[in-house]
Design a protein around this motif. Structure first.
Motif, PDB file in Angstrom:
ATOM      1  N   ASP A 105       0.898  -1.208   0.057  1.00 25.53           N
ATOM      2  CA  ASP A 105      -0.052  -0.071   0.020  1.00 25.53           C
ATOM      3  C   ASP A 105       0.992   1.252   0.040  1.00 25.53           C
ATOM      4  OD1 ASP A 105       0.274   1.295   2.786  1.00 25.53           O
ATOM      5  OD2 ASP A 105      -0.595  -0.754   3.358  1.00 25.53           O
ATOM      6  N   HIS A 106       0.170   2.509  -0.245  1.00 19.70           N
ATOM      7  CA  HIS A 106       0.866   3.726  -0.322  1.00 19.70           C
ATOM      8  C   HIS A 106       1.817   3.942   0.908  1.00 19.70           C
ATOM      9  CE1 HIS A 106       0.792   6.691  -3.795  1.00 19.70           C
ATOM     10  NE2 HIS A 106       1.990   6.514  -3.369  1.00 19.70           N
ATOM     11  N   GLY A 107       1.599   3.446   1.903  1.00 15.23           N
ATOM     12  CA  GLY A 107       2.270   3.948   3.219  1.00 15.23           C
ATOM     13  C   GLY A 107       3.665   3.496   2.948  1.00 15.23           C
ATOM     14  N   VAL A 135       6.522  13.358  -8.275  1.00 16.26           N
ATOM     15  CA  VAL A 135       5.120  13.397  -8.754  1.00 16.26           C
ATOM     16  C   VAL A 135       4.214  12.168  -8.118  1.00 16.26           C
ATOM     17  CG1 VAL A 135       3.742  13.149 -10.789  1.00 16.26           C
ATOM     18  CG2 VAL A 135       6.053  14.022 -10.797  1.00 16.26           C
ATOM     19  N   TRP A 136       3.317  12.841  -7.491  1.00 15.08           N
ATOM     20  CA  TRP A 136       2.402  11.794  -6.727  1.00 15.08           C
ATOM     21  C   TRP A 136       1.157  11.619  -7.391  1.00 15.08           C
ATOM     22  CZ3 TRP A 136       4.206   9.403  -2.266  1.00 15.08           C
ATOM     23  CH2 TRP A 136       3.398   8.916  -1.440  1.00 15.08           C
ATOM     24  N   ALA A 137       1.096  10.771  -8.159  1.00 15.34           N
ATOM     25  CA  ALA A 137      -0.461  10.384  -8.927  1.00 15.34           C
ATOM     26  C   ALA A 137      -1.260   9.654  -8.328  1.00 15.34           C
ATOM     27  CB  ALA A 137       0.199   9.772 -10.434  1.00 15.34           C
ATOM     28  N   ASP A 138      -2.266  10.118  -7.826  1.00 14.36           N
ATOM     29  CA  ASP A 138      -3.261   9.535  -6.979  1.00 14.36           C
ATOM     30  C   ASP A 138      -4.550  10.172  -6.901  1.00 14.36           C
ATOM     31  OD1 ASP A 138      -4.182   8.625  -4.355  1.00 14.36           O
ATOM     32  OD2 ASP A 138      -1.860   8.171  -3.845  1.00 14.36           O
ATOM     33  N   ALA A 139      -5.607   9.103  -6.607  1.00 18.65           N
ATOM     34  CA  ALA A 139      -7.032   9.861  -6.402  1.00 18.65           C
ATOM     35  C   ALA A 139      -6.925  10.749  -5.066  1.00 18.65           C
ATOM     36  CB  ALA A 139      -8.049   8.654  -6.532  1.00 18.65           C
ATOM     37  N   GLY A 191      -5.032  12.640  -1.604  1.00 22.19           N
ATOM     38  CA  GLY A 191      -3.899  13.531  -1.419  1.00 22.19           C
ATOM     39  C   GLY A 191      -2.631  12.909  -0.634  1.00 22.19           C
ATOM     40  N   ASP A 192      -3.009  11.976   0.302  1.00 29.53           N
ATOM     41  CA  ASP A 192      -2.129  11.195   1.149  1.00 29.53           C
ATOM     42  C   ASP A 192      -1.265  11.991   1.844  1.00 29.53           C
ATOM     43  OD1 ASP A 192      -3.078   9.008  -0.075  1.00 29.53           O
ATOM     44  OD2 ASP A 192      -1.505   8.235  -1.181  1.00 29.53           O
ATOM     45  N   ILE A 193      -1.792  13.319   2.262  1.00 32.48           N
ATOM     46  CA  ILE A 193      -1.022  14.027   2.845  1.00 32.48           C
ATOM     47  C   ILE A 193      -1.637  14.562   4.411  1.00 32.48           C
ATOM     48  CG2 ILE A 193      -2.155  16.179   1.882  1.00 32.48           C
ATOM     49  CD1 ILE A 193       0.543  17.287   1.367  1.00 32.48           C
ATOM     50  N   LEU A 243       3.028   6.194  -8.478  1.00 29.24           N
ATOM     51  CA  LEU A 243       1.667   5.987  -8.799  1.00 29.24           C
ATOM     52  C   LEU A 243       1.013   4.996  -8.135  1.00 29.24           C
ATOM     53  CD1 LEU A 243      -0.264   6.209 -11.323  1.00 29.24           C
ATOM     54  CD2 LEU A 243       0.713   4.045 -12.187  1.00 29.24           C
ATOM     55  N   ASP A 244      -0.143   5.831  -7.490  1.00 30.80           N
ATOM     56  CA  ASP A 244      -1.214   4.883  -6.942  1.00 30.80           C
ATOM     57  C   ASP A 244      -2.307   4.548  -7.921  1.00 30.80           C
ATOM     58  OD1 ASP A 244      -3.517   3.754  -5.338  1.00 30.80           O
ATOM     59  OD2 ASP A 244      -2.944   5.271  -3.663  1.00 30.80           O
ATOM     60  N   ILE A 245      -2.459   3.030  -7.994  1.00 31.45           N
ATOM     61  CA  ILE A 245      -3.356   2.540  -9.098  1.00 31.45           C
ATOM     62  C   ILE A 245      -4.644   3.210  -9.079  1.00 31.45           C
ATOM     63  CG2 ILE A 245      -4.059   0.479  -8.225  1.00 31.45           C
ATOM     64  CD1 ILE A 245      -2.422   0.637 -11.599  1.00 31.45           C
TER      65      ILE A 245
HETATM   66 MN    MN Z   1      -2.078   6.998  -2.471  1.00 32.60          MN
END
Ligand code: MN
Length: 319
Positions: free
Chosen positions: A97-99, A118-122, A124-126, A224-226
């Motif tokens: 996972d993106h963690g 570049v954080w490509a994601d649906a 923010g993960d922020i 890239l988060d799928i």
């Molecule tokens: Mn993510």
């Protein structure tokens, strides 16, 4: 900077959310022929999977689920990447996972301190642990990288931060209110999926990279988060969101990055073969394979003399 070869690393990090199937993604991609596919583009070394065998407690501490496990695993990932020789290597990390993004970027910042991310994601993960509605660590890695979070006992090993002007958020369409505040406060570049569909990935990426690195010298990392793909296009992932980018815009993003000649590392995360029917799983993993081939083909297109018999020997990492 032009990378000459590819190193593939599996990172079965599952502490950032509740679904354990993400640990299997790297092996499923290997069964889809990932190593052979990469080897046709450049000499490829499969580093195997990092051993992340700390049992999951599912306990919440200071607002984070699995805080201790996440911290220990992140440190292990960071150390591994710090020690790997990446002078001429493109590093391809498969989640998990993106963690895992915290450990990956912390390790890469040691090797490439000026890199653009570049954080490509649906999403923010922020989120910070305080702002996160869920307590899931996979929604927090960027806040830890930007602010450091060394004040947290379990993360006091963090020694590097990512400058906010080196981060590009690409495609988020489900941001929490507090995340928007953080993005504004730090003046982080942010392009929604709606804007990507209106203006096109290529045009936006050129503008964004120019702002982050006006001289065009810094190495680039794509995470890239799928789930960046629209929820109709990719099913086998844990937190799908509608109103995503057009399918081909995701690929145009990959090509825009590879055409710079500076894309030097990439993560593909949140693939979960335990979600959806086998048809969904097959389509999801094929899409991931297609994205990797399309993007890395752009990175190594000058490698005309490469002969796949030069493939580096397979090395299983010791844990
Ligand atoms: Mn993510």
């Amino acid at each position: 900077m032009l990378t000459q070869n590819i190193k593939l690393l599996g990172i079965p990090f599952t502490y950032g959310q509740d679904k354990s199937g993400v640990r299997l993604a790297a092996d499923v991609l290997r069964k889809y022929g990932l190593v052979d596919m990469l080897s046709e583009l450049a000499p490829t070394q499969d580093l195997g999977d990092i051993g992340l065998t700390i049992p999951k407690s599912n306990s919440v501490y200071n607002g984070i689920k699995n805080e201790v496990e996440s911290a220990m695993a992140s440190q292990r990932i960071s150390k591994f990447i710090e020690r790997e020789n990446l002078d001429e290597s493109f590093l391809l990390n498969i989640g998990g996972d993106h963690g895992m993004g915290l450990g990956v970027l912390h390790g890469l910042l040691y090797q490439r301190p000026d890199m653009v991310v570049v954080w490509a994601d649906a999403h923010g993960d922020i989120n910070t642990p305080e702002s996160s509605p869920s307590g899931n660590f996979h929604g927090m890695p960027l806040s830890f990288l930007l602010e450091g979070a060394q004040n947290r006992e379990t993360f006091n090993w963090l020694s590097r931060t990512l400058p906010a002007n080196k981060l590009i958020l690409f495609g988020p369409r489900s941001l929490d209110a507090r995340e928007k505040e953080i993005i504004e406060k730090l003046s982080i570049q942010y392009y929604s999926s709606a804007e990507i569909n209106r203006r096109g990935s290529s045009a936006i990426m050129k503008e964004a990279l120019n702002k982050a690195d006006p001289e065009g010298k810094c190495p680039i990392h794509l995470s890239l988060d799928i789930d960046f793909f629209d929820s109709e296009d990719v099913i086998s992932t844990g937190t799908r969101e509608s109103q995503g980018p057009e399918f081909e815009e995701v690929f145009f993003m990959g090509r825009a990055l590879s055409e710079t000649g500076r894309l030097a590392s990439m993560d593909i995360v949140e693939l979960n073969p335990e979600i959806g029917t086998w048809i969904d799983v097959d389509a999801t993993f094929q899409t991931a394979m297609d994205f990797v081939r399309y993007t890395l083909n752009g990175c190594f297109r000058d490698n005309l003399n490469f002969n796949s018999k030069n493939q580096l020997e397979y090395v299983q990492i010791a844990n």
